[in-house]
Design an enzyme around this catalytic site. Sequence first.
Site, PDB file in Angstrom:
ATOM      1  N   ASP A 165      27.794 -57.769  68.237  1.00  0.00           N
ATOM      2  CA  ASP A 165      28.570 -57.191  67.674  1.00  0.00           C
ATOM      3  C   ASP A 165      30.161 -57.184  67.926  1.00  0.00           C
ATOM      4  O   ASP A 165      30.392 -56.382  68.477  1.00  0.00           O
ATOM      5  CB  ASP A 165      28.245 -57.242  66.084  1.00  0.00           C
ATOM      6  CG  ASP A 165      27.385 -55.826  67.011  1.00  0.00           C
ATOM      7  OD1 ASP A 165      26.680 -55.809  67.946  1.00  0.00           O
ATOM      8  OD2 ASP A 165      28.365 -54.465  66.961  1.00  0.00           O
ATOM      9  N   ASP A 200      34.822 -54.008  73.805  1.00  0.00           N
ATOM     10  CA  ASP A 200      33.529 -53.707  72.909  1.00  0.00           C
ATOM     11  C   ASP A 200      33.424 -55.258  72.485  1.00  0.00           C
ATOM     12  O   ASP A 200      33.376 -55.133  71.076  1.00  0.00           O
ATOM     13  CB  ASP A 200      34.074 -52.680  72.486  1.00  0.00           C
ATOM     14  CG  ASP A 200      32.551 -51.790  72.099  1.00  0.00           C
ATOM     15  OD1 ASP A 200      32.240 -52.261  72.074  1.00  0.00           O
ATOM     16  OD2 ASP A 200      32.779 -50.990  70.446  1.00  0.00           O
ATOM     17  N   GLU A 235      25.538 -53.175  67.224  1.00  0.00           N
ATOM     18  CA  GLU A 235      25.518 -52.294  67.485  1.00  0.00           C
ATOM     19  C   GLU A 235      26.257 -51.184  67.237  1.00  0.00           C
ATOM     20  O   GLU A 235      26.347 -50.083  66.711  1.00  0.00           O
ATOM     21  CB  GLU A 235      26.077 -52.404  69.088  1.00  0.00           C
ATOM     22  CG  GLU A 235      25.506 -51.028  69.867  1.00  0.00           C
ATOM     23  CD  GLU A 235      26.994 -49.966  70.217  1.00  0.00           C
ATOM     24  OE1 GLU A 235      26.832 -49.090  70.341  1.00  0.00           O
ATOM     25  OE2 GLU A 235      28.166 -50.567  69.839  1.00  0.00           O
ATOM     26  N   GLU A 236      27.445 -51.808  66.903  1.00  0.00           N
ATOM     27  CA  GLU A 236      28.961 -51.158  65.587  1.00  0.00           C
ATOM     28  C   GLU A 236      28.177 -50.391  64.308  1.00  0.00           C
ATOM     29  O   GLU A 236      28.906 -49.952  63.512  1.00  0.00           O
ATOM     30  CB  GLU A 236      29.753 -51.924  66.192  1.00  0.00           C
ATOM     31  CG  GLU A 236      30.306 -52.797  67.239  1.00  0.00           C
ATOM     32  CD  GLU A 236      30.414 -51.422  68.124  1.00  0.00           C
ATOM     33  OE1 GLU A 236      30.287 -49.918  67.383  1.00  0.00           O
ATOM     34  OE2 GLU A 236      30.783 -52.133  69.411  1.00  0.00           O
TER      35      GLU A 236
HETATM   36 ZN    ZN Z   1      29.792 -51.165  71.474  1.00  0.00          ZN
END
Ligand code: ZN
Length: 578
Positions: A165, A200, A235-236
Site C-alpha cells: 500500500d 515508501d 501499513e500506512e
Molecule cells: Zn512504509
Amino acid sequence: MAGYIPIDAKKALKKLREKKKPVSISAVAALVLVLLFTVLFMRKGDLKLPECKDCGAYNPISPVFPGSLNKILNDEAFKLSSISHLSGAVQIPTQVFDNSPDPTGKKDDFLWRNFTVFQDYLQKTYPLVFEKFSFEKVNHHGMLMTWETENTKGKKPMAFLSHQDVVPVDPTSIEKWTHPPFDGVYDPKNDYIYGRGVVDCKLLLISQFESLSKLIEDGFEPTTRPIILSIGFDEEAMGSKGGAKLAEFLYERYGEHGLYGITDEGGLTAKTPEGDYIGMVIPSEKGYVDMFITLDSTESGHGSIPPVDGGAIVIMSKLGVSLYNDPYEPTITTNNPALEFLQCAAKYSPDYLPGLSKAMKSKSQSKLLDATSSNLNIAYLFKTTQAMDIFNSGVKANALPEQATLVVNHRIGLHSSVNATKDHVLEHVLDLAKENDLSVSVVYADGAKEVVKPDGKHGNFTVTLYSSLEPTKISPTAGDALYEIIAGTTVNTYQQTLFNPHGNASVYVSPFLSTGNMDMKYYGKLSDRQYRYTAALLVPDSNIHTVDEKTTSKAFLSSIAYLYQLIPNIDAMSADED
Ligand SMILES: [Zn+2]
C-alpha cells in the site's frame, strides 16, 4: 530524569547548621563547594557511554554468491529494465485510507481491487519468483511467500517484510507534481524516478523481487533456511488488516521465536558531508499512543449567554495550551541505539551536529541534549513527543457546543511507557477538571473504563487511548551473527565503484532508532532479531508521503545489489545459528 537527583543547596546548608555537632568553617566551605559543583555541573546527570563496537570497524563481506553483482550495479540494460518494473508497480495506485472496511476478496470489492491487480502484475513480471516460492494470501491481500527446499525443511526461516500500500495522493495537490503521481516517470537527466510509493515502500518491495529473480536466474538456492516474503497491504493505516494478520499467521505456523530473523523498511544508508557512508540499522521503534480527549459540556446553549468558564471550546483550548507548555523531558539512556549513532557521528562526521563532538567528550547529558536540539529528527529520538492533530467542536455560530474533542498523537521515548504518557496527559486534564468542576474518566485501548474523578457539575472529560504500543524490544547489534552479516554486506555494497569511484570513502554501520512504526511492530514474538533496514542510499529530497515523492536509480540499484548479496550471505553464514 534518569540519574538526576535534585539537590537544593540552601536546604542542605540549613540542615548542616541545625546540626548540634560543631562543624568547622572550612568543612562547611568545602561542603558548599561540593554541593555547588554538583548543582552546576551534574544537573542532567553524567552520561555513561555504552561500550560499543566502533561503527568504522566493520569489514566488507565478500559475497558468497557474487553472481551478477557487477551487472546489477553497472549494466545499463539491467538498470532500465528494473526501473521499468518499479515504474509499472507505481502505476497501480494501491492507496490505503484510514478506517477502510475489511477486504472481502470479491471482484466488486472496489476499495481493495487494485491490490489484486498489483499482485497479478508481480506474478507476470517475476515468474521465476512465483515458480520457486509458494504464495499464500492472508486476509485476502496479505502476501506470504515461502521458498523452502529439501535442505531447509524444519529450519527457522529468514523473513523479509515490505508493504504493497501507499499513502493516498491529495487530489488538490496533483497539479504540484513534476510528473503525475501514478505515472512512474524516470527522468535520466536528473536520475529521478517519480511517483507515489516509489520510496515508501515499492522501492524495497520491487528490490526484493528483482534480487530474488536474478538470484534464481543465476542458480542460487537456499540450503540452510527457508526464505519468506511477508508483504502487508495497509501499513500506512496501522497495518491491522495486513501486517497484524500476517504476523498472526506466521506465529501459528512457526511459533514463538520461530523465525531466525526479520528485516523491514526503515533505516537507510546516508552519505556524510565528508563523502563517506553510514548505514543506519534500526533495532527498535519508539512506542505509540493516540489520545482522544472529549469534553461533554453541560454549559452549552444560546450564544447570547456565554458561560463564565467560556464553554467547551475554551476549556479544551486551555488543555491544548497547557499540554504544549509542558513538553516531555528528554532523557538519554545508555541502551538507546541512537546514542551509538551519536558516538559514531562525533568521531567520524564532527560537523554533523554543531557542538556534538565536544558534548560527547564532556560526557554531560545536558550538553549532549543541547547539541541534539538543533535537529528535531535527532532530538526526538530521546523523548516522547506530543502532536495535536485533530480539534473538533461547534456547528453553529450562535450556539455553544455540547462537545469538544482534541486528539493528541504521542511517540513514546524508549525510557517511557504508554502508562507514563497517559499519566502526563491526565495530570493536565485533572487540573482543568478541578478548576472547572468537571468529572474525568479514562477508556483504555482494550475498552476498560476507569473513573478518575467522579463528580462534576459542568460536564465530563473522557480520555480514550487508541492504538497503544509500548516501545519495542531492542534487537542485538554488534556481535550478533545476523547484525554482523547486515553490516558487512552494507560495507561491501558501498565500496563498489558506483558509490565509491575513487576508493577513498569509508563505510560505517551504526544502530539507530525509529520515531515511526512499521508492520514489524506486530512481529515481536517471532524473533529477537528484528532490523528495520533496507541499506538503500538515502535520497535527501525524496519527499516521502508528499508531493513529488522520488528516488534515484542509484538508490534503487543500491537496494537490489545489497539484497542480492544479503540473501545468500545469510544462507551461508548463519548456518551454525539457531
Ligand atoms: Zn512504509
